[in-house]
Design a protein around this motif. Structure first.
Motif, short mmCIF file in Angstrom:
data_model
loop_
_atom_site.label_atom_id
_atom_site.label_comp_id
_atom_site.label_asym_id
_atom_site.label_seq_id
_atom_site.Cartn_x
_atom_site.Cartn_y
_atom_site.Cartn_z
N VAL A 196 -114.81 72.81 77.16
CA VAL A 196 -114.99 72.81 78.61
C VAL A 196 -116.25 72.03 78.97
O VAL A 196 -116.28 71.30 79.97
CB VAL A 196 -115.05 74.25 79.18
CG1 VAL A 196 -115.34 74.24 80.67
CG2 VAL A 196 -113.75 75.00 78.89
N ALA A 197 -117.27 72.12 78.13
CA ALA A 197 -118.51 71.37 78.36
C ALA A 197 -118.25 69.87 78.40
O ALA A 197 -118.91 69.14 79.13
CB ALA A 197 -119.55 71.71 77.30
N ASN A 226 -105.62 72.57 78.21
CA ASN A 226 -106.64 73.14 77.33
C ASN A 226 -107.13 72.14 76.29
O ASN A 226 -107.33 72.48 75.13
CB ASN A 226 -106.14 74.42 76.66
CG ASN A 226 -105.83 75.50 77.66
OD1 ASN A 226 -106.48 75.61 78.69
ND2 ASN A 226 -104.82 76.30 77.38
N LEU A 227 -107.32 70.89 76.72
CA LEU A 227 -107.80 69.84 75.84
C LEU A 227 -109.14 69.33 76.35
O LEU A 227 -109.35 69.24 77.57
CB LEU A 227 -106.81 68.67 75.80
CG LEU A 227 -105.43 68.98 75.23
CD1 LEU A 227 -104.50 67.81 75.47
CD2 LEU A 227 -105.54 69.31 73.76
N PRO A 228 -110.05 68.94 75.45
CA PRO A 228 -111.33 68.37 75.90
C PRO A 228 -111.15 66.93 76.36
O PRO A 228 -110.12 66.30 76.12
CB PRO A 228 -112.19 68.42 74.63
CG PRO A 228 -111.20 68.30 73.52
CD PRO A 228 -109.96 69.02 74.00
N ILE A 229 -112.15 66.41 77.00
CA ILE A 229 -112.21 64.97 77.31
C ILE A 229 -112.62 64.29 76.01
O ILE A 229 -113.63 64.66 75.41
CB ILE A 229 -113.22 64.68 78.44
CG1 ILE A 229 -112.79 65.34 79.74
CG2 ILE A 229 -113.41 63.18 78.62
CD1 ILE A 229 -111.53 64.78 80.35
N LEU A 277 -111.94 56.21 81.96
CA LEU A 277 -111.17 57.44 82.10
C LEU A 277 -111.42 58.49 81.02
O LEU A 277 -110.78 59.54 81.03
CB LEU A 277 -109.67 57.13 82.18
CG LEU A 277 -109.28 56.21 83.35
CD1 LEU A 277 -107.80 55.88 83.28
CD2 LEU A 277 -109.62 56.83 84.68
N GLY A 278 -112.28 58.21 80.08
CA GLY A 278 -112.62 59.20 79.06
C GLY A 278 -111.56 59.41 78.00
O GLY A 278 -111.63 60.37 77.25
N LEU A 279 -110.60 58.52 77.91
CA LEU A 279 -109.50 58.71 76.96
C LEU A 279 -109.77 58.09 75.60
O LEU A 279 -109.14 58.47 74.63
CB LEU A 279 -108.20 58.12 77.53
CG LEU A 279 -107.68 58.84 78.75
CD1 LEU A 279 -106.44 58.13 79.28
CD2 LEU A 279 -107.35 60.27 78.43
N HIS A 280 -110.65 57.14 75.52
CA HIS A 280 -110.94 56.49 74.26
C HIS A 280 -111.71 57.43 73.37
O HIS A 280 -112.79 57.88 73.72
CB HIS A 280 -111.74 55.20 74.48
CG HIS A 280 -112.09 54.52 73.20
ND1 HIS A 280 -113.29 54.73 72.58
CD2 HIS A 280 -111.40 53.65 72.43
CE1 HIS A 280 -113.33 54.01 71.48
NE2 HIS A 280 -112.20 53.33 71.37
N SER A 281 -111.15 57.73 72.24
CA SER A 281 -111.83 58.63 71.32
C SER A 281 -112.87 57.87 70.52
O SER A 281 -112.60 56.81 69.98
CB SER A 281 -110.81 59.27 70.37
OG SER A 281 -111.47 60.11 69.45
N SER A 282 -114.06 58.43 70.42
CA SER A 282 -115.12 57.80 69.64
C SER A 282 -114.99 58.16 68.17
O SER A 282 -115.71 57.66 67.34
CB SER A 282 -116.48 58.20 70.18
OG SER A 282 -116.62 59.60 70.11
N LYS A 283 -114.06 59.08 67.82
CA LYS A 283 -113.85 59.48 66.43
C LYS A 283 -112.86 58.53 65.78
O LYS A 283 -111.84 58.19 66.35
CB LYS A 283 -113.30 60.90 66.37
CG LYS A 283 -114.21 61.91 66.99
CD LYS A 283 -113.53 63.25 67.04
CE LYS A 283 -114.29 64.18 67.96
NZ LYS A 283 -113.54 65.35 68.30
#
Length: 137
Positions: free
Chosen positions: A52-53, A119-122, A130-136
């Motif tokens: 949620v953070a 129930n998924l994080p950004i 849009l915050g969709l690109h994963s940095s992992k």
């Protein structure tokens, strides 16, 4: 994809995240709700569940990036006046900027609400888009 046990609708701070997305969308009609959303996002982030953070950081950045973009656009708009540009060019610049800002804001909130209700994080709260690109990797 497996959902962590802590990633439920009862997670700490999830209700606040929903309210804050509503306040950000409400800023389309009344600008005063955007600073309130940022204050709440910063205030609720430390005690929230980690997933949620990520939403709360994303929401706070939405406000700050939008504010920075408006300040830069205002400076560019003023510069158009100082350079003697025709009034129509300033009007077109403003119209295009605020249309793009509106699309960006609604897109960020839509992605955030969709991920929050699932129930998924950004993936990347520090993203400018849009915050969709994963940095992992």
């Amino acid at each position: 994809m497996t959902i962590n046990v802590s990633q439920t609708k009862d997670a700490t701070g999830r209700g606040w995240a929903i309210v804050i997305y509503g306040l950000l969308l409400g800023s389309i009609m009344t600008v005063v709700t955007a600073p309130l959303a940022a204050i709440l996002a910063h205030w609720r982030c430390p005690g929230s569940a980690p997933w949620v953070a990520s939403h709360l950081r994303f929401q706070a950045r939405t406000f700050w990036i939008g504010l920075m973009a408006c300040a830069l656009a205002f400076a560019a708009w003023q510069e158009l006046g100082y350079l003697g540009a025709p009034p129509l060019s300033a009007w077109i610049f403003g119209y295009l900027f605020f249309t793009a800002l509106l699309i960006w804001l609604v897109g960020r909130c839509a992605i955030g609400i969709h991920r929050l209700t699932a129930n998924l994080p950004i993936d990347n709260p520090k993203s400018l888009l849009l915050g969709l690109h994963s940095s992992k990797k």
